[in-house]
Design a protein around this motif. Sequence first.
Motif, PDB file in Angstrom:
ATOM      1  N   LYS A  62       0.236  -2.514   5.653  1.00  0.00           N
ATOM      2  CA  LYS A  62       1.458  -1.997   6.272  1.00  0.00           C
ATOM      3  C   LYS A  62       2.537  -1.763   5.221  1.00  0.00           C
ATOM      4  O   LYS A  62       3.254  -0.763   5.266  1.00  0.00           O
ATOM      5  CB  LYS A  62       1.974  -2.972   7.331  1.00  0.00           C
ATOM      6  CG  LYS A  62       1.137  -2.978   8.592  1.00  0.00           C
ATOM      7  CD  LYS A  62       1.677  -3.982   9.600  1.00  0.00           C
ATOM      8  CE  LYS A  62       0.836  -4.046  10.843  1.00  0.00           C
ATOM      9  NZ  LYS A  62       1.365  -5.013  11.812  1.00  0.00           N
ATOM     10  N   LYS A  63       2.656  -2.692   4.275  1.00  0.00           N
ATOM     11  CA  LYS A  63       3.642  -2.521   3.201  1.00  0.00           C
ATOM     12  C   LYS A  63       3.350  -1.263   2.397  1.00  0.00           C
ATOM     13  O   LYS A  63       4.259  -0.500   2.058  1.00  0.00           O
ATOM     14  CB  LYS A  63       3.633  -3.725   2.258  1.00  0.00           C
ATOM     15  CG  LYS A  63       4.362  -4.925   2.772  1.00  0.00           C
ATOM     16  CD  LYS A  63       4.356  -6.034   1.721  1.00  0.00           C
ATOM     17  CE  LYS A  63       5.102  -7.248   2.189  1.00  0.00           C
ATOM     18  NZ  LYS A  63       5.118  -8.302   1.163  1.00  0.00           N
ATOM     19  N   GLY A  64       2.084  -1.047   2.088  1.00  0.00           N
ATOM     20  CA  GLY A  64       1.696   0.151   1.347  1.00  0.00           C
ATOM     21  C   GLY A  64       2.024   1.416   2.117  1.00  0.00           C
ATOM     22  O   GLY A  64       2.543   2.382   1.554  1.00  0.00           O
TER      23      GLY A  64
ATOM     24  N   ASP B 169       8.344   5.869   2.693  1.00  0.00           N
ATOM     25  CA  ASP B 169       9.672   5.858   2.086  1.00  0.00           C
ATOM     26  C   ASP B 169       9.750   6.802   0.881  1.00  0.00           C
ATOM     27  O   ASP B 169      10.744   7.470   0.673  1.00  0.00           O
ATOM     28  CB  ASP B 169      10.059   4.443   1.643  1.00  0.00           C
ATOM     29  CG  ASP B 169      10.302   3.515   2.814  1.00  0.00           C
ATOM     30  OD1 ASP B 169      10.446   4.000   3.964  1.00  0.00           O
ATOM     31  OD2 ASP B 169      10.325   2.283   2.594  1.00  0.00           O
ATOM     32  N   LYS B 170       8.687   6.855   0.120  1.00  0.00           N
ATOM     33  CA  LYS B 170       8.681   7.674  -1.092  1.00  0.00           C
ATOM     34  C   LYS B 170       8.512   9.161  -0.779  1.00  0.00           C
ATOM     35  O   LYS B 170       9.201  10.008  -1.359  1.00  0.00           O
ATOM     36  CB  LYS B 170       7.544   7.219  -2.016  1.00  0.00           C
ATOM     37  CG  LYS B 170       7.479   7.963  -3.324  1.00  0.00           C
ATOM     38  CD  LYS B 170       6.402   7.387  -4.231  1.00  0.00           C
ATOM     39  CE  LYS B 170       6.373   8.125  -5.555  1.00  0.00           C
ATOM     40  NZ  LYS B 170       5.342   7.575  -6.447  1.00  0.00           N
ATOM     41  N   HIS B 171       7.601   9.496   0.145  1.00  0.00           N
ATOM     42  CA  HIS B 171       7.247  10.892   0.388  1.00  0.00           C
ATOM     43  C   HIS B 171       7.784  11.455   1.698  1.00  0.00           C
ATOM     44  O   HIS B 171       7.761  12.666   1.886  1.00  0.00           O
ATOM     45  CB  HIS B 171       5.729  11.056   0.379  1.00  0.00           C
ATOM     46  CG  HIS B 171       5.092  10.722  -0.927  1.00  0.00           C
ATOM     47  ND1 HIS B 171       5.178  11.532  -2.031  1.00  0.00           N
ATOM     48  CD2 HIS B 171       4.353   9.654  -1.307  1.00  0.00           C
ATOM     49  CE1 HIS B 171       4.517  10.985  -3.037  1.00  0.00           C
ATOM     50  NE2 HIS B 171       4.011   9.829  -2.625  1.00  0.00           N
TER      51      HIS B 171
ATOM     52  N   TYR C   5      -3.199 -11.290   6.072  1.00  0.00           N
ATOM     53  CA  TYR C   5      -2.694 -10.958   4.733  1.00  0.00           C
ATOM     54  C   TYR C   5      -2.984  -9.496   4.403  1.00  0.00           C
ATOM     55  O   TYR C   5      -2.103  -8.759   3.961  1.00  0.00           O
ATOM     56  CB  TYR C   5      -3.328 -11.882   3.696  1.00  0.00           C
ATOM     57  CG  TYR C   5      -3.034 -11.490   2.268  1.00  0.00           C
ATOM     58  CD1 TYR C   5      -1.798 -11.776   1.694  1.00  0.00           C
ATOM     59  CD2 TYR C   5      -3.982 -10.828   1.497  1.00  0.00           C
ATOM     60  CE1 TYR C   5      -1.524 -11.422   0.385  1.00  0.00           C
ATOM     61  CE2 TYR C   5      -3.719 -10.468   0.191  1.00  0.00           C
ATOM     62  CZ  TYR C   5      -2.484 -10.765  -0.368  1.00  0.00           C
ATOM     63  OH  TYR C   5      -2.214 -10.411  -1.658  1.00  0.00           O
ATOM     64  N   TYR C   6      -4.218  -9.081   4.624  1.00  0.00           N
ATOM     65  CA  TYR C   6      -4.606  -7.711   4.304  1.00  0.00           C
ATOM     66  C   TYR C   6      -3.951  -6.707   5.243  1.00  0.00           C
ATOM     67  O   TYR C   6      -3.604  -5.596   4.835  1.00  0.00           O
ATOM     68  CB  TYR C   6      -6.130  -7.578   4.308  1.00  0.00           C
ATOM     69  CG  TYR C   6      -6.745  -8.326   3.154  1.00  0.00           C
ATOM     70  CD1 TYR C   6      -6.687  -7.805   1.873  1.00  0.00           C
ATOM     71  CD2 TYR C   6      -7.321  -9.579   3.337  1.00  0.00           C
ATOM     72  CE1 TYR C   6      -7.220  -8.502   0.797  1.00  0.00           C
ATOM     73  CE2 TYR C   6      -7.857 -10.275   2.269  1.00  0.00           C
ATOM     74  CZ  TYR C   6      -7.796  -9.729   1.000  1.00  0.00           C
ATOM     75  OH  TYR C   6      -8.313 -10.413  -0.056  1.00  0.00           O
ATOM     76  N   THR C   7      -3.759  -7.103   6.489  1.00  0.00           N
ATOM     77  CA  THR C   7      -3.049  -6.249   7.428  1.00  0.00           C
ATOM     78  C   THR C   7      -1.623  -6.014   6.941  1.00  0.00           C
ATOM     79  O   THR C   7      -1.132  -4.883   6.931  1.00  0.00           O
ATOM     80  CB  THR C   7      -3.016  -6.893   8.830  1.00  0.00           C
ATOM     81  OG1 THR C   7      -4.359  -7.076   9.278  1.00  0.00           O
ATOM     82  CG2 THR C   7      -2.251  -6.043   9.822  1.00  0.00           C
ATOM     83  N   GLU C   8      -0.969  -7.064   6.511  1.00  0.00           N
ATOM     84  CA  GLU C   8       0.418  -6.964   6.051  1.00  0.00           C
ATOM     85  C   GLU C   8       0.544  -6.133   4.771  1.00  0.00           C
ATOM     86  O   GLU C   8       1.448  -5.306   4.656  1.00  0.00           O
ATOM     87  CB  GLU C   8       1.023  -8.346   5.843  1.00  0.00           C
ATOM     88  CG  GLU C   8       2.505  -8.332   5.559  1.00  0.00           C
ATOM     89  CD  GLU C   8       3.331  -7.626   6.623  1.00  0.00           C
ATOM     90  OE1 GLU C   8       4.332  -6.964   6.245  1.00  0.00           O
ATOM     91  OE2 GLU C   8       3.004  -7.717   7.817  1.00  0.00           O
ATOM     92  N   ILE C   9      -0.355  -6.327   3.807  1.00  0.00           N
ATOM     93  CA  ILE C   9      -0.228  -5.531   2.578  1.00  0.00           C
ATOM     94  C   ILE C   9      -0.557  -4.065   2.844  1.00  0.00           C
ATOM     95  O   ILE C   9       0.021  -3.179   2.213  1.00  0.00           O
ATOM     96  CB  ILE C   9      -1.059  -6.095   1.393  1.00  0.00           C
ATOM     97  CG1 ILE C   9      -2.550  -6.104   1.681  1.00  0.00           C
ATOM     98  CG2 ILE C   9      -0.569  -7.462   0.993  1.00  0.00           C
ATOM     99  CD1 ILE C   9      -3.411  -6.481   0.486  1.00  0.00           C
TER     100      ILE C   9
END
Length: 68
Positions: free
Chosen positions: A15-17, A23-25, A9-13
């Motif tokens: 990666k999402k971050g 994507d933003k910068h 779960y923490y690995t996935e969040i």
Amino acid sequence: MSSKYGKDYYTEIGKKGGRGVKDKHGAEFYSVIGRKGGNTTKARHSSNFYSEIGRKGGSSRRAEGVPT
């Protein structure tokens, strides 16, 4: 919390971050902040600092049997 959600779960969040920041910068953002951090570290420490951390890093890898 980690026992409730687990490591994946923490690995996935994480990666999402990371994808969100990219994507933003843009990918170049990481080079810019890395350069800033490197320059700040260089300004705060002497050249001996890099010799010491290099020696520590190399010796701990060798002690663990990790190929260099």
